[in-house]
Motif scaffolding. Structure first.
Motif, PDB file in Angstrom:
ATOM      1  N   PHE A   1       0.850  -1.194   0.000  1.00  0.00           N
ATOM      2  CA  PHE A   1       0.000   0.000   0.000  1.00  0.00           C
ATOM      3  C   PHE A   1       0.885   1.242   0.000  1.00  0.00           C
ATOM      4  CE2 PHE A   1       1.051  -0.426   4.429  1.00  0.00           C
ATOM      5  CZ  PHE A   1       1.067   0.860   4.944  1.00  0.00           C
TER       6      PHE A   1
ATOM      7  N   ARG B   1      -2.632  -3.037  -3.301  1.00  0.00           N
ATOM      8  CA  ARG B   1      -3.813  -2.199  -3.187  1.00  0.00           C
ATOM      9  C   ARG B   1      -3.740  -0.928  -4.034  1.00  0.00           C
ATOM     10  NH1 ARG B   1      -5.312   1.180   2.150  1.00  0.00           N
ATOM     11  NH2 ARG B   1      -3.837   2.596   1.089  1.00  0.00           N
ATOM     12  N   ASP B   2      -2.587  -0.272  -4.027  1.00  0.00           N
ATOM     13  CA  ASP B   2      -2.508   1.052  -4.636  1.00  0.00           C
ATOM     14  C   ASP B   2      -1.692   1.091  -5.921  1.00  0.00           C
ATOM     15  OD1 ASP B   2      -4.039   2.102  -2.531  1.00  0.00           O
ATOM     16  OD2 ASP B   2      -2.255   2.330  -1.277  1.00  0.00           O
TER      17      ASP B   2
ATOM     18  N   PRO C   1      -4.234   0.493   5.446  1.00  0.00           N
ATOM     19  CA  PRO C   1      -5.322  -0.484   5.276  1.00  0.00           C
ATOM     20  C   PRO C   1      -6.050  -0.704   6.598  1.00  0.00           C
ATOM     21  CG  PRO C   1      -3.277  -1.288   4.300  1.00  0.00           C
ATOM     22  CD  PRO C   1      -2.916  -0.079   5.103  1.00  0.00           C
TER      23      PRO C   1
ATOM     24  N   GLY D   1       4.137  -1.061   3.458  1.00  0.00           N
ATOM     25  CA  GLY D   1       3.909   0.251   2.893  1.00  0.00           C
ATOM     26  C   GLY D   1       5.153   0.968   2.410  1.00  0.00           C
TER      27      GLY D   1
ATOM     28  N   GLY E   1       3.025   3.109  -2.885  1.00  0.00           N
ATOM     29  CA  GLY E   1       2.528   1.756  -3.079  1.00  0.00           C
ATOM     30  C   GLY E   1       2.790   1.205  -4.464  1.00  0.00           C
TER      31      GLY E   1
END
Length: 323
Positions: free
Chosen positions: A208, A318-319, A215, A287, A291
């Protein structure tokens, strides 16, 4: 005439059932398999409201059982038949049943009688607790007992005990949860249903970007911003951490490989503790600033280490792609 008589007898059996479920009767010599259908193993979870039925259901689900909550007892044979048709995909079924009315036990007895035709391997797990413990639990969540009506919680508990007395006598496993916490109850069920294998731990490794926020479902968070950012290397900026170029750059930086080694060792220790405490799922968030580069490269390597240790692992970025 013989064939017509057999068909008439079969129709009468279905009419006597009264629940519409079509249950095939095995022929002589058939036990756990009917034709090519494998009969699933069955566990019936019941007992006192507030004694931990939901916890037991979640535990068996984590152990790989197909769990059906609040199934009317008369539908249990149908559920078993559907499992038998799944070609082995549903090998173990756990059904949670609770008291819905005075005809509860009659319906359950009828269902269990129908299951004999399948030669099903079934067990009844009965959860109970003292009146004091149950009253305390209902008061802590500020909910009425399902059978108390206009009376008190203790009236509902007494009515339920009376309805379930015969079922308790038929149970294969009775667990008193009065002095057990959630983890201790899970440990008892693991001992009964997990077999010789150690309970499985499943991990999600999620990269991320801090600029997009932490998150919310992370159990553990690690920060890779101590490593140089490939974003400032023009030839690497277009790539992501899944590329060999970026991964090599990240892990050639001082401290990167040592960090991966030490954190993987730490996760072995944490995973052992999670298993002892009955935790089956863990989300590890890794992280960096955006990300895209460092966290992605580190997540890929960390997930590979966990997989090599026998942990079922899923990687989520995620990102990545949000910039």
């Amino acid at each position: 005439m013989s064939a017509e008589r057999d068909q008439r007898d079969e129709r009468e059996q279905h009419e006597q059932r009264g629940d519409g479920a079509q249950v095939s009767t095995p022929t002589h010599g058939e036990t756990e398999e009917t034709g090519s259908a494998t009969i699933p193993e069955l566990v019936i979870i019941s007992g006192m409201s507030g004694a931990g039925r939901s916890t037991a259901a979640k535990c068996l689900e984590d152990l790989g059982w197909f769990v059906v909550d609040n199934l009317p007892p008369e539908l249990i044979p149908t559920m078993v038949e559907l499992g038998a048709r799944s070609q082995g995909n549903v090998a173990r079924i756990a059904v949670v049943v609770d008291v819905r009315g005075r005809n509860f036990f009659d319906n359950l007895k009828g269902a269990l009688a129908d299951l004999k035709a399948f030669h099903v391997s079934r067990r009844i797990v009965y959860l109970e607790a003292s009146d004091e413990a149950l009253v305390r639990r209902f008061e802590s969540v500020r909910r009425p007992h399902p059978l108390q009506g206009d009376g008190r919680i203790v009236d509902g508990i007494a009515a339920e005990r009376d309805l379930l007395r015969e079922l308790r006598g038929d149970a294969d496993l009775v667990i008193d949860t009065s002095s057990l916490n959630v983890h201790e109850l899970r440990a008892k069920l693991d001992a009964q249903f997990a077999g010789d294998e150690e309970p499985e731990l499943r991990a999600t490794v999620m990269s991320f970007g801090y600029k997009y926020g932490l998150p919310v479902d992370a159990d553990l968070v690690v920060d890779c911003r101590f490593l140089p950012n490939p974003h400032w290397v023009p030839e690497l900026r277009p790539y992501t951490g899944t590329s060999e170029e970026v991964s090599n750059y990240v892990f050639n930086q001082p401290g990167a490989k040592e960090f991966l080694d030490r954190y993987a060792e730490l996760l072995q220790l944490i995973a052992a503790g999670y298993r002892r405490e009955g935790k089956r799922y863990v989300t590890i968030a890794v992280g960096c600033t955006g990300g895209k580069h460092r966290s992605v490269a580190m997540s890929e390597k960390l997930a590979r280490r966990l997989s090599d240790e026998g942990v079922e692992t899923v990687v989520v970025h995620r990102d990545m792609g949000r910039e």
